[in-house]
Design an enzyme around this catalytic site. Structure first.
Site, mmCIF file in Angstrom:
data_model
loop_
_atom_site.group_PDB
_atom_site.id
_atom_site.type_symbol
_atom_site.label_atom_id
_atom_site.label_comp_id
_atom_site.label_asym_id
_atom_site.label_seq_id
_atom_site.Cartn_x
_atom_site.Cartn_y
_atom_site.Cartn_z
ATOM 1 N N ASP A 1 -4.294 2.511 -11.054
ATOM 2 C CA ASP A 1 -3.424 2.676 -12.221
ATOM 3 C C ASP A 1 -4.135 3.313 -13.404
ATOM 4 O O ASP A 1 -3.707 4.353 -13.893
ATOM 5 C CB ASP A 1 -2.830 1.325 -12.633
ATOM 6 C CG ASP A 1 -1.502 1.085 -11.940
ATOM 7 O OD1 ASP A 1 -1.123 1.949 -11.123
ATOM 8 O OD2 ASP A 1 -0.865 0.060 -12.217
ATOM 9 N N ILE B 1 4.167 1.650 -1.335
ATOM 10 C CA ILE B 1 5.141 1.948 -2.393
ATOM 11 C C ILE B 1 4.427 2.644 -3.554
ATOM 12 O O ILE B 1 3.524 2.090 -4.150
ATOM 13 C CB ILE B 1 5.841 0.665 -2.862
ATOM 14 C CG1 ILE B 1 6.684 0.143 -1.701
ATOM 15 C CG2 ILE B 1 6.702 0.945 -4.073
ATOM 16 C CD1 ILE B 1 7.450 -1.101 -2.023
ATOM 17 N N GLU C 1 4.386 2.949 -6.670
ATOM 18 C CA GLU C 1 4.956 2.459 -7.921
ATOM 19 C C GLU C 1 4.376 3.201 -9.119
ATOM 20 O O GLU C 1 4.868 3.084 -10.221
ATOM 21 C CB GLU C 1 4.706 0.962 -8.048
ATOM 22 C CG GLU C 1 3.287 0.574 -7.714
ATOM 23 C CD GLU C 1 2.580 -0.144 -8.830
ATOM 24 O OE1 GLU C 1 3.284 -0.734 -9.635
ATOM 25 O OE2 GLU C 1 1.350 -0.085 -8.882
ATOM 26 N N ASP D 1 16.246 28.773 -37.735
ATOM 27 C CA ASP D 1 16.074 27.937 -38.915
ATOM 28 C C ASP D 1 17.383 27.651 -39.638
ATOM 29 O O ASP D 1 17.528 26.656 -40.302
ATOM 30 C CB ASP D 1 15.054 28.559 -39.879
ATOM 31 C CG ASP D 1 15.333 30.031 -40.133
ATOM 32 O OD1 ASP D 1 16.436 30.486 -39.785
ATOM 33 O OD2 ASP D 1 14.454 30.714 -40.684
ATOM 34 N N ASP E 1 12.143 34.497 -34.262
ATOM 35 C CA ASP E 1 12.509 35.205 -35.480
ATOM 36 C C ASP E 1 11.313 35.999 -35.934
ATOM 37 O O ASP E 1 10.177 35.592 -35.728
ATOM 38 C CB ASP E 1 12.819 34.202 -36.587
ATOM 39 C CG ASP E 1 14.063 33.415 -36.296
ATOM 40 O OD1 ASP E 1 15.030 34.032 -35.853
ATOM 41 O OD2 ASP E 1 14.056 32.194 -36.514
ATOM 42 N N ASP F 1 22.192 28.694 -36.540
ATOM 43 C CA ASP F 1 21.359 28.819 -35.352
ATOM 44 C C ASP F 1 21.512 27.612 -34.431
ATOM 45 O O ASP F 1 21.098 27.652 -33.276
ATOM 46 C CB ASP F 1 19.877 28.948 -35.740
ATOM 47 C CG ASP F 1 19.583 30.267 -36.420
ATOM 48 O OD1 ASP F 1 20.370 31.213 -36.196
ATOM 49 O OD2 ASP F 1 18.602 30.347 -37.154
ATOM 50 N N ALA G 1 0.818 -1.206 0.000
ATOM 51 C CA ALA G 1 0.000 0.000 0.000
ATOM 52 C C ALA G 1 0.850 1.255 0.000
ATOM 53 O O ALA G 1 0.404 2.323 -0.388
ATOM 54 C CB ALA G 1 -0.921 0.000 1.206
HETATM 55 MG MG MG Z 1 15.628 35.016 -42.874
#
Ligand code: MG
Ligand code: ADP
Length: 842
Positions: free
Chosen positions: A675, A274, A276, A574, A318, A578, A272
């Site tokens: 669960d 643990i 998990e 892009d 950007d 970068d 009861a």
């Molecule tokens: Mg550009």
């Protein structure tokens, strides 16, 4: 590439590809690991929870109660199945995600250009490469246009290598007419005939980098592991305690029975206690979260990024293409000597013949609108070019036309002007025109030309040219549709939006104003950045949100400065350059459409639609997922408290082992409900309505805050009192009806579990509202109603006897319902008070 050339390049046919794929396999450096089903089961079996279960089953058999032992084993199989299915589903999700974000490459097959997964490349394929592509295989260059490749990963040579079609005279090992896997296209375009793939490539032979970096645990993983350990340690101590007390409670039993009964009680408690579920919650919530994000155009490359997303406090983006649409149109064309036609023509000649940049497209379209056809623009012979770089911010084409040499050049006006010989007055006129255009948010490009009599006089670099200034072009790139709203929602959410652009500061500031970025009048330019120290920058960025005329290298410094200030930074990028900044940022965001392969590889997140709105949605979802993880962990605590305390208190109250509220079987039964409740119901909870009104969470804050813990403990204790008292009082009054008492207690826990999820699904909204929000969610309903049906089955069918339970009568059911509602719904009143208080403060 002319039409005729395109036709020549047919590439492989579908059938040929199939045959070759069978022969050569996948283009992979290491063969794919096969998932082993049994290994998975063994892994599940190694969990302490299962060892406890098995131990309990064995003890039952030893006790001479094979029926109970068998039930235990059936449950063990049930739990293993849930776990294995869960893992299988997560794995499937993660693999699908991996495939989506795997490197892709453009090839020509059946005469058509198509994009394929790099893994599906075969020898004989024709691969088209361009700046930013990381080569996935070795091959021979059959077309090269300005093609420059960085081979440092193979040769250590930092200088780029210019590729050509024939290098037969060269005796070097590394050929100039070949390209190699693992290297990077830094300029130009080309077509490669693939010769070797996978481990056969030079890169594969060296075997560098083949082993994938092991996944390091994230802060959240570390936290939960620690939590599990702490709980397990407490469980171990209490295990001993319960064993000892139970042992002394059974003086009238035989020694063997005494031992076994006390160990069994201890095991019940340990099971009861643990938690998990914690590790499961993490992986399931993050991977399901990532999957949901992928459906909304945002691909997460590293799972832990999902949790970091919710903490983002600075968003660097950007301008072009992210905030704006990257759909340019020429709005204004101005010529200093009123010769608009010539300015247009030179502008067109300075564009690529196969334009790919949206700006150049716009310029060529404009020429066409003004009756300058492409044929006329490009009728000369292109003999050389000065390529565009981020440092230079201008470019030029050298044409041979009617016996003359014409250098057509365009670029940022500041740079173009430095190459022109102008008097003070002219300069003043031009500068005021530039200011005028940029204040309207137009991108301004300067146009200049140079005429030479002889090819021999062509200068080595563009900087050495002396241009005749012709005029200016103003291009409009409208902001994306929803950007204004999204920026406003970022501001409310305490997220700073920072705009980074290679464009001019006035243009940038005008656009920033249009979309509502705060403090849009203060700018830091790339040149200023160069002269600033890191400390100065760190101070300045506290209130500057626009960076103009920056180079990719600057992005790194900007990210660093924000991080030093304690911010969690997301940054878009892009280009090839970068990549370092993307890696360094907490969340590097690459562009799926216009981004380079290298930037994608460095990123944590790939934005499939390059859209700013998607970033904001992603951050919102990151916050939701983190919230839900926190709710789930709180829930696990809460629901374990009545179970653990019941097992702990029973021996103290001297309750006989056979009369306990929860026998090991019942603990396992509850696990079977807990669960799925966690991983299905809580994972699906929609975002709280105020999720984008709060400040970003403190990244250092632990997942289990004091307030979450206190709430869980109070809720859990009340649940415990409700269930245990109901059971205990009944048992006191009817000592021979332990089954009924137990059924009452268990039913209260199970019913409360269903209610608890609803109550805890929101901190501010009432439970009925959450229910309405989830009206259409079948899965959620299935779990809730399933639990209730399950309760009915275990109480009212013959199974009840197997589980040492008994049917309840109407009166008892009524009391169970009332008790459960009271034990859980009191929190609704707390919410009400919170609302009232908030209303007053506002
Ligand atoms: Mg550009
Ligand atoms: P952004 O950050 O908005 O994407 P870029 O780095 O693409 O800006 O461009 C920065 C500047 O370089 C532009 O404002 C423009 O002056 C110049 N520039 C960009 N592309 C070209 C091009 N193809 N030809 C000439 N100049 C260009």
């Amino acid at each position: 590439m002319t039409e005729q050339n395109k036709n020549q390049l047919k590439g492989l046919t579908k059938d040929e590809v199939r045959v070759l794929q069978e022969k050569f396999g996948k283009n992979r450096l290491v063969p794919e690991k096969k998932e082993n089903f049994f290994l998975k089961i063994i892994q599940v079996l190694k969990e302490p929870m299962f060892l406890l279960l098995i131990a309990a089953a064995i003890i039952y058999f030893l006790l001479g109660e094979p029926r109970d032992g068998t039930i235990m084993l059936v449950f063990v199989v049930g739990i293993i199945s849930i776990d294995v299915i869960q893992e299988w589903k997560t794995d499937k999700t993660l693999n699908a995600l991996k495939n989506l974000s795997a490197p892709h490459i453009t090839v020509i097959r059946d005469g058509i250009e198509c994009t394929i997964n790099s893994e599906d490349l075969v020898p004989g394929d024709l691969m088209m490469i361009a700046e930013g592509v990381k080569l996935p295989a070795d091959g021979k260059v059959i077309k090269a246009n300005d093609l420059c490749i960085d081979e440092s990963s193979l040769t250590g040579e930092a200088e780029g290598v210019w590729k050509c079609i024939d290098d037969s005279g060269n005796k070097d090992y590394w050929k100039k007419d070949h390209c190699y896997a693992g290297t990077l296209v830094t300029q130009g375009t080309g077509v490669i005939l693939i010769e070797k793939i996978g481990a056969e490539t030079e890169y594969g032979k060296i075997g560098i980098n083949v082993a994938e970096a092991p996944d390091r645990p994230t802060p959240m993983e570390k936290q939960t592991r620690k939590l599990v350990k702490v709980c397990a340690a407490i469980a171990a101590v209490l295990f001993l305690l319960v064993c000892i007390i139970t042992y002394f409670n059974l003086p009238d039993h035989q020694l063997k029975e005494r031992l076994i009964e006390s160990i069994l009680s201890g095991i019940t408690l340990a099971m009861a206690m643990i938690p998990e579920e914690f590790p499961v919650i993490l992986t399931v919530f993050l991977s399901m979260g990532a999957w949901r994000l992928a459906k909304k155009n945002s691909l997460v490359r590293r799972l832990p990024s999902v949790e970091t997303l919710g903490a983002v406090s600075v968003l660097c983006v950007d301008k072009t293409g992210t905030i704006t649409m990257n759909k340019m149109r020429v709005r204004e064309c101005w010529a200093i000597s009123n010769n608009i036609k010539e300015t247009n023509k030179i502008m067109g000649m300075a564009c690529e013949v196969d334009a790919y940049d949206p700006m150049e497209h716009a310029m060529l379209d404009y020429c066409e609108e003004n009756n300058i056809a492409k044929e006329e623009l490009f009728k000369g012979e292109l003999i050389s070019e000065y390529s565009f770089t981020n440092e230079r911010k201008m470019m030029g084409h050298v044409w041979k036309l009617n016996g003359e040499v014409v250098i057509a050049s365009k670029g940022s006006p500041e740079k173009i002007l430095t190459l022109c010989n102008l008097d003070k007055n002219e300069k003043k006129i031009i500068e005021s025109k530039i200011f005028n255009m940029s204040s309207q948010g137009l991108r301004v490009i300067g146009i200049g030309k140079m005429i030479l009599k002889d090819e021999k006089d062509i200068p080595e670099t563009l900087e050495e040219c002396s241009l005749e200034f012709l005029g200016l072009v103003g291009l409009q790139d409208p902001p994306r549709e929803n950007v204004k709203n999204d920026i406003a929602s970022c501001v409310r959410a305490g997220i700073r939006v920072v705009m980074i652009t290679g464009d001019n500061g006035i243009t940038a500031s005008a656009i920033a104003k249009q979309v509502g970025i705060p403090h849009s009048s203060v700018i830091i330019t790339g040149d200023e950045l160069n002269t600033m120290t890191d400390d100065e920058l760190q101070e300045r960025i506290k209130d500057v949100s626009i960076f103009s005329r920056v180079m990719p290298e600057h992005k790194m410094r900007i990210v660093k400065a924000f991080k030093e200030n304690g911010d969690v930074v997301a940054m878009t990028g892009d280009g090839v350059n970068d990549a370092p900044a993307l890696k360094y940022a907490d969340i590097g965001i690459a562009m799926g459409k216009r981004g380079s392969e290298v930037s994608r590889e460095a990123a944590d997140l790939i934005l499939l639609d390059d859209n700013f709105s998607t970033i904001v949605d992603t951050i919102k979802d990151g916050r939701r997922i983190y919230d839900n993880i926190r709710k789930a962990i709180g829930y696990v605590f809460t629901i374990h408290i009545p179970i653990a305390f019941a097992s702990l208190l029973a021996p103290m109250l001297n309750i006989r082992p056979s009369m306990l509220l929860l026998l090991p079987v019942h603990v396992v039964l509850l696990e079977l409900i807990i669960d799925p409740t966690c991983s299905i119901v809580l994972e699906r909870q929609p975002a709280e309505s105020d999720i984008m009104e709060r400040k970003p969470r403190n990244p250092k804050e632990s997942i289990l805050t004091t307030s979450v813990l206190v709430k869980s403990i109070i809720q859990g204790m009340i649940l415990f009192v409700a269930s245990f008292a109901s059971y205990y009082l009944y048992l006191k009054a009817n000592p021979e009806q332990a089954e009924v008492a137990r059924s009452i207690g268990l039913a209260i826990i199970m019913l409360s579990n269903v209610l608890l999820v609803q109550v805890n699904s929101s901190e501010s909204e009432f439970a009925y509202k959450s229910l309405i929000n989830l009206k259409k969610d079948h899965v959620m309903w299935a779990v809730g109603i399933g639990t209730l049906i399950g309760l009915g089955v275990i109480l009212y069918t013959p199974i009840a006897e197997f589980l040492s339970l008994a049917p309840l009568n109407l009166n008892q059911i009524f009391r169970v319902v009332v008790t459960s509602v009271a034990a859980v719904m009191w929190y609704e009143i707390v919410k009400l008070f919170k609302k009232i208080r908030k209303g007053r403060i506002k």
